[in-house]
Write an enzyme that holds these catalytic residues in place. Structure first.
Site, PDB file in Angstrom:
ATOM      1  N   LYS A   1      48.099  16.156  55.352  1.00  0.00           N
ATOM      2  CA  LYS A   1      47.562  17.301  54.860  1.00  0.00           C
ATOM      3  C   LYS A   1      48.637  17.893  53.939  1.00  0.00           C
ATOM      4  O   LYS A   1      49.930  18.134  54.682  1.00  0.00           O
ATOM      5  CB  LYS A   1      47.136  18.478  55.902  1.00  0.00           C
TER       6      LYS A   1
ATOM      7  N   LYS B   1      45.401  35.593  53.993  1.00  0.00           N
ATOM      8  CA  LYS B   1      46.063  35.756  55.094  1.00  0.00           C
ATOM      9  C   LYS B   1      46.818  36.999  55.175  1.00  0.00           C
ATOM     10  O   LYS B   1      46.984  37.613  53.972  1.00  0.00           O
ATOM     11  CB  LYS B   1      47.388  34.640  55.190  1.00  0.00           C
TER      12      LYS B   1
ATOM     13  N   ARG C   1      41.002  20.864  56.491  1.00  0.00           N
ATOM     14  CA  ARG C   1      39.955  20.071  56.738  1.00  0.00           C
ATOM     15  C   ARG C   1      39.245  19.836  55.496  1.00  0.00           C
ATOM     16  O   ARG C   1      38.498  18.634  55.379  1.00  0.00           O
ATOM     17  CB  ARG C   1      39.122  20.421  57.805  1.00  0.00           C
TER      18      ARG C   1
END
Length: 496
Positions: free
Chosen positions: A266, A278, A352
């Protein structure tokens, strides 16, 4: 720093500092006893005064002992016989290095071969020692106007018996390559995100290609990513002015007939969370969200330096996750390279989304095993803290190999369950799968998501969110993990 292995008596070497062991209860090791005899009992005299008890972490520096070629003798406490574990042994070595770096000598001799570490033979003990010494030399000051003072210490000689010299030298060779790989990983992680973006990582891959002739590199731009049908990967990078890159590096050190091992990293070079923004506090550390890709770079470098007789393919899914008018939104549905559709419920679960397409892409290489490495979930930090990486997968043999490699390398992982019951948390009313599974078991449901794309693969997933970097304060920085674990796994496969 140069590490040299020799099989000679310690008193014969002219050196700035000779390091010898003293056990708990002021018990002299073999080397310390020899030095004591030659110096007319100088060490015994000091110990009788109570200046050193021999406990782990203690040390005492002696100057100008008679009848020795060493200018100084450093006594280090090593505790009780056969009770020394990996962690205290590393502390002893790190403390010794700290003392040596503070001295003026350009070299040192370590007569610590006799020290017993539980469960370690000469090779395993030397690996720990050498990696600790070399990693302890790491500095990152390229953006400071005033650089660190050049260190006087340039060479350390490790003493061993003749019968163990070959194994000790092998350990030093492996440790050197691993430490170099860790330094590469740490450098990439510590770089600021305005410099280390997906295009930059592609350039780093091409630089490796120039340095090592056995490497083949291909960097796929955003047009090729889109043309491959990687709708999930593309969606993560579409909100940034920095275009995504899929980096593919192939090393063919084994036979042509042998299937490769695959590492998938990743590479989110900065993660704002996208539209699911965030909190601002600590967001600077989201430059470390490419720690998986960085560790693959470091592992590959170690493999290249060692010229391991294996075939290896490294796939890095690199993007920057930013909020903008072009960014993907919660509620968007994307089509992955596998044809499965994903409802994006949270744009901060982006790792993901890039990995699933990269894992599908890895199938074309028909790998023996695929390991993906990612700073994937905060839940893993809650579960395992900063000491242990999370490990999940669909192949018990592969899981056991990685657990064993982590133990051997003192870079441990811990297996979490991947039961079918968790899959239900990813159900979506509108798409084949949702990209988050709610607040419970976040590390496991993230792996469940990836498992949907690895049914044709022998696959394992390493969640390194807690281990890839040290968080907060002046000690903040990339750790270089899990390069030791991954390199050990490949060393085991190569039987090197």
């Amino acid at each position: 720093m140069e590490l040299v292995v020799k099989s000679v008596s310690p008193e014969t070497l002219k050196t700035a500092t000779l390091v010898v062991a003293v056990g708990e209860g002021r018990k002299l090791g073999v080397a310390a006893r020899l030095v004591d005899e030659l110096s007319g009992g100088a060490i015994s005299a000091v110990l009788k005064r109570g200046d050193l008890a021999g406990k782990v972490g203690q040390s005492l520096l002696l100057h100008s002992l008679p009848n020795l070629k060493a200018e100084r003798v450093l006594l280090v406490g090593v505790g009780k016989d056969e009770e020394l574990g990996d962690r205290p042994f590393r502390k002893i070595v790190a403390g010794t290095l700290g003392t040596l770096k503070g001295l003026g000598g350009s070299d040192a001799v370590l007569a610590l071969d006799e020290v017993i570490v539980k469960g370690r033979d000469s090779y395993g003990k030397t690996r720990l020692l050498a990696e600790t010494l070399m990693d302890g030399q790491y500095t990152f000051d390229q953006f400071k106007s005033q650089k660190a003072e050049p260190r006087a210490l340039k060479k350390i000689t490790l003493l061993t018996i003749k019968a163990a010299q070959a194994e000790v030298q092998r350990a030093v060779n492996h440790a050197t390559a691993i430490a170099n790989g860790m330094a590469f990983t740490r450098d990439l992680g510590n770089l600021p995100p305005n410099i280390c973006h997906p295009t930059f990582l592609g350039e780093q891959a091409k630089n490796l290609d120039k340095e090592f002739k056995d490497l083949k590199v291909e960097v796929l731009d955003e047009k090729k990513i889109k043309a491959l049908g990687m709708g999930s990967f593309y969606a993560v990078g579409q909100g940034s002015a920095q275009p995504p890159r899929l980096i593919v590096m192939q090393y063919n050190g084994g036979k042509k007939s042998e299937k490769p091992y695959a590492l998938v990293g990743k590479g989110i070079t900065f993660d704002t969370g996208g539209i699911s923004l965030k909190p601002g506090a600590g967001m600077d550390e989201m430059k470390y969200d490419m720690g998986g890709a960085a560790s693959v770079f470091g592992t590959l470098r170690a493999v290249l330096e060692l010229k391991l007789p294996i075939n290896l393919v490294c796939i890095l899914a690199c993007a920057e996750n930013m909020p903008s008018g072009n960014a993907s939104r919660p509620g968007d549905i994307v089509t992955t390279m596998s044809g499965q559709t994903v409802e994006i419920l949270n744009t901060d679960a982006e790792g993901r989304l890039v990995l699933c397409d990269a894992l599908t892409y890895s199938e074309r290489f028909k790998p023996q095993a695929v390991i993906d490495i990612a700073t994937l979930t905060g839940a893993c930090v809650v579960a395992l803290g900063a000491h242990t990486s999370g490990l999940l997968g669909n192949n018990d043999e592969l899981i056991e190999q990685l657990l064993s490699a982590g133990k051997a390398a003192d870079d441990r992982a811990w297996q979490l369950p991947l039961f079918d019951e968790y899959q239900e948390q990813l159900d979506s009313p509108f798409a084949d799968i949702a990209n988050i599974g709610g607040p419970k078991a976040g590390t496991i449901t993230a792996a469940c998501f990836l498992s949907r794309f690895t049914k044709n693969l022998n696959w394992a997933h390493l969640d390194i969110a807690g281990t890839a970097w040290t968080s907060g304060g002046k000690d903040k920085g990339a750790t270089g993990r899990p390069v030791p674990l991954l390199t050990q796994y490949l060393l085991d496969r190569a039987k090197a």
